[in-house]
Design a protein around this motif. Sequence first.
Motif, PDB file in Angstrom:
ATOM      1  N   SER A 223       0.786  -1.133  -0.022  1.00 43.94           N
ATOM      2  CA  SER A 223      -0.077  -0.064  -0.022  1.00 43.94           C
ATOM      3  C   SER A 223       0.960   1.085  -0.047  1.00 43.94           C
ATOM      4  O   SER A 223       0.347   2.293   0.089  1.00 43.94           O
ATOM      5  N   PHE A 227       3.077   0.234  -4.187  1.00 46.17           N
ATOM      6  CA  PHE A 227       1.663   0.366  -4.583  1.00 46.17           C
ATOM      7  C   PHE A 227       1.814   0.424  -6.576  1.00 46.17           C
ATOM      8  O   PHE A 227       1.095  -0.136  -7.070  1.00 46.17           O
ATOM      9  N   GLN A 228       2.648   1.493  -6.726  1.00 48.95           N
ATOM     10  CA  GLN A 228       2.700   1.306  -8.341  1.00 48.95           C
ATOM     11  C   GLN A 228       3.117   0.080  -9.033  1.00 48.95           C
ATOM     12  O   GLN A 228       2.434  -0.175 -10.084  1.00 48.95           O
ATOM     13  N   GLN A 231       0.122  -2.259  -8.973  1.00 48.89           N
ATOM     14  CA  GLN A 231      -1.104  -2.086  -9.903  1.00 48.89           C
ATOM     15  C   GLN A 231      -0.917  -1.877 -11.356  1.00 48.89           C
ATOM     16  O   GLN A 231      -1.871  -2.503 -12.055  1.00 48.89           O
ATOM     17  N   GLN A 250      -9.821  -0.818 -15.688  1.00 48.29           N
ATOM     18  CA  GLN A 250     -10.106  -0.518 -13.946  1.00 48.29           C
ATOM     19  C   GLN A 250      -8.853   0.020 -13.789  1.00 48.29           C
ATOM     20  O   GLN A 250      -9.096   0.848 -12.804  1.00 48.29           O
ATOM     21  N   SER A 251      -7.794  -0.276 -13.935  1.00 45.92           N
ATOM     22  CA  SER A 251      -6.575   0.231 -13.453  1.00 45.92           C
ATOM     23  C   SER A 251      -6.440   1.659 -13.239  1.00 45.92           C
ATOM     24  O   SER A 251      -5.911   2.273 -12.481  1.00 45.92           O
ATOM     25  N   LYS A 252      -6.985   2.323 -14.394  1.00 48.70           N
ATOM     26  CA  LYS A 252      -6.785   3.921 -14.455  1.00 48.70           C
ATOM     27  C   LYS A 252      -7.785   4.541 -13.526  1.00 48.70           C
ATOM     28  O   LYS A 252      -7.723   5.767 -13.450  1.00 48.70           O
ATOM     29  N   PHE A 255      -6.531   3.554  -9.348  1.00 49.54           N
ATOM     30  CA  PHE A 255      -5.732   2.618  -8.890  1.00 49.54           C
ATOM     31  C   PHE A 255      -4.145   2.786  -9.143  1.00 49.54           C
ATOM     32  O   PHE A 255      -3.244   2.731  -8.400  1.00 49.54           O
ATOM     33  N   LEU A 256      -4.116   3.223 -10.437  1.00 51.29           N
ATOM     34  CA  LEU A 256      -2.680   3.157 -11.123  1.00 51.29           C
ATOM     35  C   LEU A 256      -2.382   4.743 -11.161  1.00 51.29           C
ATOM     36  O   LEU A 256      -2.864   5.481 -12.152  1.00 51.29           O
TER      37      LEU A 256
END
Length: 368
Positions: A223, A227-228, A231, A250-252, A255-256
Motif C-alpha cells: 500500500s 503500490f505503483q 497496480q 479498471q486500473s486507471k 488505482f494506478l
Amino acid sequence: MLSSKASRNIFLCLFFLSGLGLVQVYSSSFLFATETYGNGLFFFNKQLIFSLVGWAAFFVIAFIPWKYNRYLGMLLWFLSVLLLTLTLFPQTSVSVGGARRWIQLPFSFRFQPSELFKVTTPFLLAWLLVLKEQWPLQKIFFWLVPFFAMSFPMIILILQPDFGTVILLCALIACLVFILGLPWLYFILGMSAVSAVLFYFVINVDYRFARWFAFLNPWADPSGKGFQVIQSLLGVHSGGLFGVGLGQGQSKLFFLPEAHTDFTLAVLAEETGFIGLLILFSVYAFLIYSGWKLSLKIHDFYEKVLSFSLIFVFAISVFIHCAVNLSLLPAKGLALPFLSYGGSSLLGSFLLFGWIISIEKNNRLDYD
C-alpha cells in the motif's frame, strides 16, 4: 519529401502511433480530467494540439535541406541547455511533485526542456566524434571533452531532479564510445566511475532508495512504495490475451497513479491485452530496425553516428518505459514515445524522426 519506401514506412508508423496515442490519452485520462478539471477532454484537447504542432515540426524538419538541419540541431541543443538553466529559478519554472523540470508557457501550457535536450544531444556527440578524427592532441584528452561538455546540463538534470534522462544519456554515451573504440581500460574505468556516481545518487536519496527496494520486493509494502508496481502488474495481467476493451480498464480508475503518463503501457495492456501489446511492440521494433538499417547504409561518419544516436535515444526511451511498467526496472517517470500524455515528449519524438528522414533524403537511401 517522402519519396522512398523507407521514409513512407516510417511516416505510416508515426501516423499509427500518433493516432493510437490520442486514443490512449483520451481513454487513460478522461475520468481523472473530469474529477480534477471538470472537463474529461482536458488532456485529450491539449494532446491534440501537441500532435498537430508535432506533425508540423516533423514536416518542416523533413523538408529543410540537411545542410541546414545539422546546424539547426546544434542551435536547438544550446537552446535546450539555456532552458534547462531556467528551470533552476522559481521565477521561470514550475515545480510538480517535488521536481522542477518545466518552463511555464502561456495558456497553462508547460515545456520540459530535458525532452529537447535528449533528442539534440546526439548532434553534439556526433560533432565531437568527428573532431576526434582531426584532433591534433592525444586521444585520451579528446575523450574528456564530451565529459566536460555534458557535465553542466547533467548537473542541472540531477538538481531538477530528472534521473531517468541522466541514465538514458549515460547509456547513449557509453554505447557510442564502446562502439567507436575507446580502449578497454579507459572504458572500464569510465563506466566504473559513472556507475559509482549513479549508485551514490540512488542510495543517498530516500525516494530512489525506496523505489529500488519496491522493485526488488513490491509486496513488502503493497500500500506504500510497492503500490505503483503492483497496480501496473495487475493491469497488465488483467488484460489477458485480447484485453477488456478500450475505455473499459479498471486500473486507471485512481488505482494506478499517473495512468496517462508514466504507466500508460499498463493501461493499454489491460484494455487491448497481449495482442495489443504485440502490435505496439512490433511497430516500435520496425521503427527502430528501420532507423538502424538506414544508419548502417550511410557512408558519412557524422551522419552515421547521428542517425544511430537518434534511434538509440528513441529505443532506450521505449525500453525504459516498458520495462518499468512490466516491473523489469525500478519505477521511473519516463514517457512512452507518442503514447504518453505530454507535449514536450511528443514534439521531441517528431523532431527526432524528422531528422532521420532528412538524413535519409540527403543520402537517398532505401531498403534493399
